[in-house]
Design an enzyme around this catalytic site. Structure first.
Site, PDB file in Angstrom:
ATOM      1  N   GLY A 101      -4.509  -4.393  -3.749  1.00  0.00           N
ATOM      2  CA  GLY A 101      -5.502  -3.344  -3.987  1.00  0.00           C
ATOM      3  C   GLY A 101      -4.746  -2.100  -4.386  1.00  0.00           C
ATOM      4  CG  HIS A 102      -2.029  -2.112  -6.940  1.00  0.00           C
ATOM      5  ND1 HIS A 102      -1.091  -2.620  -7.794  1.00  0.00           N
ATOM      6  CD2 HIS A 102      -1.758  -2.667  -5.721  1.00  0.00           C
ATOM      7  CE1 HIS A 102      -0.305  -3.461  -7.132  1.00  0.00           C
ATOM      8  NE2 HIS A 102      -0.692  -3.504  -5.876  1.00  0.00           N
ATOM      9  CE  LYS A 134       0.958  10.051  -7.850  1.00  0.00           C
ATOM     10  NZ  LYS A 134       1.015  11.375  -7.284  1.00  0.00           N
ATOM     11  CD  GLN A 189       0.735  -9.008  -2.465  1.00  0.00           C
ATOM     12  OE1 GLN A 189       1.427  -9.658  -3.210  1.00  0.00           O
ATOM     13  NE2 GLN A 189      -0.530  -8.747  -2.756  1.00  0.00           N
ATOM     14  CE  LYS A 248       2.306  -2.575  -4.235  1.00  0.00           C
ATOM     15  NZ  LYS A 248       2.062  -2.122  -2.862  1.00  0.00           N
ATOM     16  CG  ASP A 263      -1.837  -1.228   1.243  1.00  0.00           C
ATOM     17  OD1 ASP A 263      -2.191  -1.715   0.161  1.00  0.00           O
ATOM     18  OD2 ASP A 263      -2.150  -1.691   2.350  1.00  0.00           O
TER      19      ASP A 263
HETATM   20  P1  GDP Z   1      -0.751   0.303  -3.513  1.00  0.00           P
HETATM   21  O1  GDP Z   1      -1.345  -0.965  -3.016  1.00  0.00           O
HETATM   22  O2  GDP Z   1       0.716   0.371  -3.276  1.00  0.00           O
HETATM   23  O3  GDP Z   1      -1.102   0.594  -4.941  1.00  0.00           O
HETATM   24  O4  GDP Z   1      -1.380   1.471  -2.641  1.00  0.00           O
HETATM   25  P2  GDP Z   1      -2.931   1.638  -2.243  1.00  0.00           P
HETATM   26  O5  GDP Z   1      -3.679   2.083  -3.424  1.00  0.00           O
HETATM   27  O6  GDP Z   1      -3.403   0.432  -1.516  1.00  0.00           O
HETATM   28  O7  GDP Z   1      -2.826   2.772  -1.144  1.00  0.00           O
HETATM   29  C1  GDP Z   1      -2.240   3.997  -1.417  1.00  0.00           C
HETATM   30  C2  GDP Z   1      -3.288   5.095  -1.201  1.00  0.00           C
HETATM   31  O8  GDP Z   1      -2.654   6.352  -1.150  1.00  0.00           O
HETATM   32  C3  GDP Z   1      -4.292   5.205  -2.334  1.00  0.00           C
HETATM   33  O9  GDP Z   1      -5.516   5.622  -1.814  1.00  0.00           O
HETATM   34  C4  GDP Z   1      -3.683   6.283  -3.242  1.00  0.00           C
HETATM   35  O10 GDP Z   1      -4.666   6.954  -4.003  1.00  0.00           O
HETATM   36  C5  GDP Z   1      -3.088   7.187  -2.218  1.00  0.00           C
HETATM   37  N1  GDP Z   1      -1.883   7.925  -2.618  1.00  0.00           N
HETATM   38  C6  GDP Z   1      -0.854   7.552  -3.429  1.00  0.00           C
HETATM   39  N2  GDP Z   1       0.110   8.490  -3.436  1.00  0.00           N
HETATM   40  C7  GDP Z   1      -0.318   9.479  -2.618  1.00  0.00           C
HETATM   41  C8  GDP Z   1       0.246  10.711  -2.169  1.00  0.00           C
HETATM   42  O11 GDP Z   1       1.353  11.098  -2.535  1.00  0.00           O
HETATM   43  N3  GDP Z   1      -0.502  11.446  -1.306  1.00  0.00           N
HETATM   44  C9  GDP Z   1      -1.719  11.057  -0.862  1.00  0.00           C
HETATM   45  N4  GDP Z   1      -2.372  11.835  -0.007  1.00  0.00           N
HETATM   46  N5  GDP Z   1      -2.280   9.903  -1.247  1.00  0.00           N
HETATM   47  C10 GDP Z   1      -1.578   9.128  -2.098  1.00  0.00           C
HETATM   48  P1  IMO Z   2      -0.933  -4.228  -2.202  1.00  0.00           P
HETATM   49  O1  IMO Z   2      -0.474  -4.784  -3.513  1.00  0.00           O
HETATM   50  C1  IMO Z   2      -0.975  -4.716   2.124  1.00  0.00           C
HETATM   51  C2  IMO Z   2      -1.174  -8.807   3.665  1.00  0.00           C
HETATM   52  C3  IMO Z   2      -2.423  -9.247   4.382  1.00  0.00           C
HETATM   53  C4  IMO Z   2      -1.832 -10.226   5.388  1.00  0.00           C
HETATM   54  C5  IMO Z   2      -0.716 -10.881   4.596  1.00  0.00           C
HETATM   55  C6  IMO Z   2      -1.084 -12.222   3.978  1.00  0.00           C
HETATM   56  O2  IMO Z   2      -2.205  -3.490  -2.265  1.00  0.00           O
HETATM   57  O3  IMO Z   2       0.162  -3.477  -1.525  1.00  0.00           O
HETATM   58  P2  IMO Z   2      -2.593 -12.932   1.911  1.00  0.00           P
HETATM   59  O4  IMO Z   2      -4.047 -12.718   1.625  1.00  0.00           O
HETATM   60  O5  IMO Z   2      -1.693 -12.383   0.867  1.00  0.00           O
HETATM   61  O6  IMO Z   2      -2.277 -14.360   2.213  1.00  0.00           O
HETATM   62  O7  IMO Z   2      -2.316 -12.112   3.263  1.00  0.00           O
HETATM   63  O8  IMO Z   2      -0.384  -9.972   3.559  1.00  0.00           O
HETATM   64  N1  IMO Z   2      -1.378  -8.273   2.301  1.00  0.00           N
HETATM   65  C7  IMO Z   2      -1.273  -6.983   1.988  1.00  0.00           C
HETATM   66  N2  IMO Z   2      -1.051  -5.895   2.765  1.00  0.00           N
HETATM   67  N3  IMO Z   2      -1.085  -4.564   0.795  1.00  0.00           N
HETATM   68  C8  IMO Z   2      -1.293  -5.641  -0.005  1.00  0.00           C
HETATM   69  O9  IMO Z   2      -1.271  -5.561  -1.339  1.00  0.00           O
HETATM   70  C9  IMO Z   2      -1.436  -6.918   0.594  1.00  0.00           C
HETATM   71  N4  IMO Z   2      -1.659  -8.153   0.115  1.00  0.00           N
HETATM   72  C10 IMO Z   2      -1.606  -8.982   1.164  1.00  0.00           C
HETATM   73  O10 IMO Z   2      -3.067  -8.181   5.003  1.00  0.00           O
HETATM   74  O11 IMO Z   2      -1.241  -9.514   6.440  1.00  0.00           O
HETATM   75 MG    MG Z   3      -2.879  -1.602  -1.779  1.00  0.00          MG
END
Ligand code: GDP
Ligand code: IMO
Ligand code: MG
Length: 428
Positions: free
Chosen positions: A40-41, A18, A225, A16, A13
């Site tokens: 979840g991207h 973005k 991840q 990635k 999270d």
């Molecule tokens: P990922 O799994 O690495 O793709 O990240 P996620 O989407 O799960 O979580 C990142 C969150 O931060 C998302 O809601 C993005 O829209 C948001 N985000 C990404 N870059 C920035 C930033 O520079 N500032 C803020 N405020 N939000 C950001």
């Molecule tokens: P992105 O790509 C954050 C975590 C779960 C749990 C552990 C194992 O959005 O960054 P799993 O279902 O993979 O067997 O769960 O890994 N986890 C993540 N945490 N971002 C993710 O993906 C994750 N995908 C799995 O919360 O702790």
């Molecule tokens: Mg994510």
């Protein structure tokens, strides 16, 4: 020749989605190489937000080829739900811009059931998985009883493998976990429908990706991840079941390591983790809550509140080493705005010494006490900065310390979720 990796440098999270979307503009091919719909991207374009789980974040551009690699575990139901969701938002998705590996393992209904049953049986030692069947699917892959996409393309092979699997899984589900028998007929019928629908997407993706690189196209590998969720180098057993570090690209997309020219580590300006497991710089106080609220730190896949803490440079240094990172993209520095004093972990006190690497044993990690440096904060104007020079001086000092400690330059700074809230400092 250009093939580069974008991966998470912490516990996932990091942003990635973005960054992949942002960089995909100048790429030709975007490839997912591990994980599944546990990811979840989030991508924000203007006012529209897109949540991607399985489909690469290059899909919002019509002219890019998106590839789901052999290292990814695919739940066909989730795959089609995501395609329908994207189509509902006006995104074009077809075999012209999305292909799927014939060697990818299928997440079957029993994998999701076993994921839930295993978690329940772990009691207080549960991992906090996403419940998407990831662990049980990779278990079958390693055990050599998994069903692959190419099997689904051959009805007779699929039928036989499904029969064997249902028999074996029903034994476990009913006898070990006291659960209910699964019906072969229901699953078989459901998957025959998927087989027909997915067939046009299925390809030998290693050949496609290799030819793209050889033809001089730009290929971006999108990690899911993050480093500390890696099955080998993460906080085992509180990890996911795949290799999230750059090495995963080679096995997960069938591309030799010598073809990869750079690796960009995405690092949030603080640290978060969702699910259970150790977290040395976790903030269990109002500052942690403030960061969670301001940063909207809630899981994209499960909706769970993310645990928040100070930036940990031991983690980033470890990540730079494990993936041979050529630079970092630091995201969400806008979220820290308004906090007067910021802390950054620059080592762990462990058995009378200060170490700057991540120990393997969770028992040793539990003994580690973070060593902090303090930094002065900055204000909300940071979100308006569009060049490095426009950043507040205190933010620059904070970023400089990251570069210095990790011996890795920062090439991109993100100051908000949208595409335009991105500062490119140097070429990645
Ligand atoms: P990922 O799994 O690495 O793709 O990240 P996620 O989407 O799960 O979580 C990142 C969150 O931060 C998302 O809601 C993005 O829209 C948001 N985000 C990404 N870059 C920035 C930033 O520079 N500032 C803020 N405020 N939000 C950001
Ligand atoms: P992105 O790509 C954050 C975590 C779960 C749990 C552990 C194992 O959005 O960054 P799993 O279902 O993979 O067997 O769960 O890994 N986890 C993540 N945490 N971002 C993710 O993906 C994750 N995908 C799995 O919360 O702790
Ligand atoms: Mg994510």
């Amino acid at each position: 020749m250009s093939a580069f990796v974008v991966l998470g440098a912490q516990w996932g999270d990091e942003g990635k989605g973005k960054m992949t979307d942002y960089l995909a503009e100048s790429a030709d091919v975007v490839v997912r190489f591990q994980g599944g719909n546990n990811a979840g991207h989030t991508v924000e374009v203007g006012e529209q937000q897109y949540k991607l789980h399985l489909i690469p974040s290059g899909i919002l551009y019509e002219d890019k080829l998106n590839v789901i690699g052999n290292g990814v575990v695919i739940d066909p139901k989730a795959f089609f739900e995501e395609i329908d969701y994207l189509k509902g938002l006006g995104v074009k998705v077809s075999p012209k811009n999305l292909i799927v590996s014939d060697r990818a393992q299928l997440i079957m209904p029993y994998h999701k059931i076993l994921d839930a049953l295993k978690e329940k049986s772990r009691g207080k030692n549960d991992i906090g998985t996403t419940g998407k069947g990831i662990g049980p699917c990779y278990t079958d892959k390693a055990e050599r009883s998994g069903i692959r996409m190419c099997d689904l393309m051959h009805t007779d092979v699929f039928k036989e493998k499904l029969q064997e699997n249902i028999k074996a899984k029903n034994e476990i589900i009913t006898k070990v976990f006291n659960g209910d028998n699964l019906s072969f007929d229901d699953i078989y019928k459901e998957f025959l429908v998927y087989a027909d629908r997915i067939k046009p997407f299925v390809k030998d993706i290693s050949v496609e990706v290799f030819n793209s690189i050889k033809a001089g196209k730009k290929v971006l590998f999108e990690g899911a991840q993050g480093t500390l969720l890696d099955i080998d180098y993460g906080t085992y057993p509180y990890v996911t079941s795949s290799n999230t570090i750059a090495g995963g690209v080679s096995t997960g997309a069938g591309i030799g390591p010598t073809l990869i020219s750079s690796a960009l580590g995405i690092a949030k300006a603080y640290t978060t983790r969702v699910g259970k497991g150790p977290f040395p710089t976790e903030l269990l106080d109002e500052t942690g809550e403030l960061i969670r609220d301001k940063g909207h730190e809630y899981g994209v896949t499960t909706g769970r509140a993310r645990r928040c803490g100070w930036l940990d440079l031991v983690i980033l240094k470890t990540s730079a080493r494990l993936s041979g990172l050529t630079s970092f993209a630091v995201t969400k520095i806008d979220t820290l705005a308004g906090i007067e004093k910021l802390k950054v972990c620059v080592g762990y006190e462990f058995e009378g010494q200060v170490i700057d690497y991540f120990p393997a044993s969770l028992e040793d990690l539990a003994k580690c006490k973070p060593v902090f440096e303090e930094f002065n904060g900055w204000d909300d104007s940071v979100a308006e900065a569009r060049s490095y020079d426009e950043l507040p001086e205190n933010a620059k000092k904070y970023l400089k310390r990251i570069e210095e400690f990790t011996d890795t330059k920062i090439s991109i700074i993100s100051v908000g979720p949208r595409r335009d809230q991105t500062i490119v400092v140097s070429n990645i």
